[in-house]
Design a protein around this motif. Structure first.
Motif, PDB file in Angstrom:
ATOM      1  N   ARG A   6      48.768  34.201  45.482  1.00  0.00           N
ATOM      2  CA  ARG A   6      48.837  33.689  44.188  1.00  0.00           C
ATOM      3  C   ARG A   6      48.459  34.366  43.263  1.00  0.00           C
ATOM      4  NH1 ARG A   6      49.528  27.955  42.488  1.00  0.00           N
ATOM      5  NH2 ARG A   6      48.193  27.817  40.694  1.00  0.00           N
ATOM      6  N   TYR A   7      49.129  34.567  42.129  1.00  0.00           N
ATOM      7  CA  TYR A   7      48.371  35.445  40.846  1.00  0.00           C
ATOM      8  C   TYR A   7      48.819  35.074  39.719  1.00  0.00           C
ATOM      9  CZ  TYR A   7      52.466  38.936  40.940  1.00  0.00           C
ATOM     10  OH  TYR A   7      53.752  39.616  40.778  1.00  0.00           O
ATOM     11  N   ALA A 152      48.746  46.003  31.441  1.00  0.00           N
ATOM     12  CA  ALA A 152      50.030  45.380  31.801  1.00  0.00           C
ATOM     13  C   ALA A 152      50.185  45.674  33.199  1.00  0.00           C
ATOM     14  CB  ALA A 152      51.037  45.515  30.835  1.00  0.00           C
ATOM     15  N   ASP A 153      51.401  45.871  33.545  1.00  0.00           N
ATOM     16  CA  ASP A 153      51.642  46.244  34.850  1.00  0.00           C
ATOM     17  C   ASP A 153      51.793  47.635  35.413  1.00  0.00           C
ATOM     18  OD1 ASP A 153      51.833  43.444  34.998  1.00  0.00           O
ATOM     19  OD2 ASP A 153      54.042  43.330  35.445  1.00  0.00           O
ATOM     20  N   VAL A 154      51.048  48.591  34.669  1.00  0.00           N
ATOM     21  CA  VAL A 154      50.811  49.892  35.237  1.00  0.00           C
ATOM     22  C   VAL A 154      50.086  49.698  36.614  1.00  0.00           C
ATOM     23  CG1 VAL A 154      49.386  51.887  35.055  1.00  0.00           C
ATOM     24  CG2 VAL A 154      50.463  51.011  33.095  1.00  0.00           C
ATOM     25  N   VAL A 155      49.081  48.741  36.588  1.00  0.00           N
ATOM     26  CA  VAL A 155      48.615  48.451  37.952  1.00  0.00           C
ATOM     27  C   VAL A 155      48.713  46.908  38.106  1.00  0.00           C
ATOM     28  CG1 VAL A 155      47.237  50.618  38.632  1.00  0.00           C
ATOM     29  CG2 VAL A 155      46.371  48.731  37.427  1.00  0.00           C
ATOM     30  N   HIS A 156      49.032  46.130  39.071  1.00  0.00           N
ATOM     31  CA  HIS A 156      48.961  44.851  39.271  1.00  0.00           C
ATOM     32  C   HIS A 156      47.333  44.350  39.319  1.00  0.00           C
ATOM     33  CE1 HIS A 156      53.245  43.265  39.925  1.00  0.00           C
ATOM     34  NE2 HIS A 156      53.085  44.089  39.063  1.00  0.00           N
ATOM     35  N   GLY A 196      47.390  43.947  35.506  1.00  0.00           N
ATOM     36  CA  GLY A 196      48.555  42.832  35.065  1.00  0.00           C
ATOM     37  C   GLY A 196      48.446  41.337  35.904  1.00  0.00           C
ATOM     38  N   HIS A 197      48.153  41.610  37.013  1.00  0.00           N
ATOM     39  CA  HIS A 197      48.233  40.319  37.591  1.00  0.00           C
ATOM     40  C   HIS A 197      46.952  40.001  38.660  1.00  0.00           C
ATOM     41  CE1 HIS A 197      52.156  39.252  35.966  1.00  0.00           C
ATOM     42  NE2 HIS A 197      52.565  40.615  36.261  1.00  0.00           N
ATOM     43  N   ASP A 198      45.910  40.597  38.316  1.00  0.00           N
ATOM     44  CA  ASP A 198      44.684  40.280  39.479  1.00  0.00           C
ATOM     45  C   ASP A 198      44.008  39.070  39.084  1.00  0.00           C
ATOM     46  OD1 ASP A 198      42.417  40.973  40.953  1.00  0.00           O
ATOM     47  OD2 ASP A 198      42.284  42.916  40.561  1.00  0.00           O
ATOM     48  N   GLU A 200      41.070  38.451  40.577  1.00  0.00           N
ATOM     49  CA  GLU A 200      39.894  38.454  40.430  1.00  0.00           C
ATOM     50  C   GLU A 200      39.494  39.131  39.117  1.00  0.00           C
ATOM     51  OE1 GLU A 200      37.783  37.798  42.879  1.00  0.00           O
ATOM     52  OE2 GLU A 200      39.591  37.113  44.076  1.00  0.00           O
ATOM     53  N   ALA A 201      40.464  39.889  38.422  1.00  0.00           N
ATOM     54  CA  ALA A 201      39.989  40.322  37.181  1.00  0.00           C
ATOM     55  C   ALA A 201      40.400  39.722  35.900  1.00  0.00           C
ATOM     56  CB  ALA A 201      40.582  41.611  36.857  1.00  0.00           C
ATOM     57  N   LEU A 202      41.371  38.541  36.055  1.00  0.00           N
ATOM     58  CA  LEU A 202      41.937  37.760  34.774  1.00  0.00           C
ATOM     59  C   LEU A 202      41.356  36.298  34.958  1.00  0.00           C
ATOM     60  CD1 LEU A 202      45.511  39.547  34.818  1.00  0.00           C
ATOM     61  CD2 LEU A 202      43.558  40.322  33.611  1.00  0.00           C
ATOM     62  N   ARG A 203      41.147  35.876  33.692  1.00  0.00           N
ATOM     63  CA  ARG A 203      40.417  34.476  33.522  1.00  0.00           C
ATOM     64  C   ARG A 203      41.084  33.929  32.280  1.00  0.00           C
ATOM     65  NH1 ARG A 203      39.619  34.950  38.418  1.00  0.00           N
ATOM     66  NH2 ARG A 203      37.412  35.127  39.354  1.00  0.00           N
ATOM     67  N   PRO A 204      41.452  32.614  32.368  1.00  0.00           N
ATOM     68  CA  PRO A 204      41.936  32.202  31.446  1.00  0.00           C
ATOM     69  C   PRO A 204      40.532  31.956  30.227  1.00  0.00           C
ATOM     70  CG  PRO A 204      42.215  30.471  33.103  1.00  0.00           C
ATOM     71  CD  PRO A 204      41.352  31.659  33.540  1.00  0.00           C
ATOM     72  N   GLY A 205      41.084  32.074  28.799  1.00  0.00           N
ATOM     73  CA  GLY A 205      40.276  32.066  27.650  1.00  0.00           C
ATOM     74  C   GLY A 205      39.725  33.348  27.244  1.00  0.00           C
TER      75      GLY A 205
END
Ligand SMILES: [Zn+2]
Length: 213
Positions: A6-7, A152-156, A196-198, A200-205
């Motif tokens: 899930r990402y 972005a999606d250079v690396v997910h 892009g879609h990690d 662990e690295a991306l959080r809302p807010g």
């Protein structure tokens, strides 16, 4: 691809004194049927989270459905900024097939599309710079705002800057590796680079808040 994973699907709002710039649009709330191996879920569309009538521009990093899907929710007079090479690929049958674009996402006639070529100083003051980072798709771009880089999606995943493990469906993995090296150099120079879609690295807010320079 062997087990379910899930990402997140991020979009970003960059605010300046005079601009409200949306970076990517996320998914369209009425187009949540599975796409290839992806099952889609959405709690809030971009229009649920941002007053789209106040946007001054939309920057598209690339034309994949999870980045451009909700473009039709944005008022037609808001300029859409995309790389010329990405726009061309999105209107070329062979490139559409190879890159799994869904042309319905961006097939809009009455829209102000501003095509840029290569790195581009978006506001003319150096504050927000579009970086041509091809490979994942032919005209993929990243966005640098101060010391933040929306990769972005250079690396997910953040680890992709090191290990160059890219999704199998990338357009040109050699070019993608060069783009990853470019972002890694920015990171090593002190920038924060968002993958892009990690999960662990991306959080809302808010990602960052900054007062006037
Ligand atoms: Zn994506």
């Amino acid at each position: 691809m062997d087990e379910p994973f899930r990402y997140p699907v991020p979009a970003y709002l960059v605010e300046t004194d005079t601009e409200r710039i949306l970076i990517d649009t996320g998914l369209h709330p009425e187009r949540l049927e599975a796409v290839g191996p992806f099952e889609l879920e959405q709690e809030l569309s971009i229009a649920d989270q941002v007053d789209v009538a106040t946007l001054t521009r939309v920057v598209l990093t690339h034309l994949h459905f999870d980045h451009v899907g909700a473009l039709s929710l944005i008022p037609a007079d808001v300029p859409v900024v995309v790389q010329r090479s990405e726009w061309a690929a999105g209107h070329d049958d062979a490139a559409i097939g190879r890159n799994f674009y869904l042309p319905r996402d961006y097939a809009l006639t009455e829209r102000n599309v501003q095509l840029v070529e290569g790195d581009h100083d978006l506001l003319g003051d150096g504050s927000i710079v579009l970086l041509l980072t091809p490979g994942h798709t032919p005209g993929h771009q990243s966005v640098r705002a101060g010391d933040l880089v929306i990769g972005a999606d250079v690396v997910h995943f953040a680890s992709g800057l090191e290990d160059h493990r890219f999704p199998a469906f990338g357009d040109d993995h050699a070019a993608q590796a060069r783009s990853a090296e470019r972002l890694r150099a920015l990171r090593d120079a002190g920038h924060t680079v968002l993958p892009g879609h990690d999960p662990e690295a991306l959080r809302p807010g808010p990602v960052t808040e900054r007062g006037p320079a």
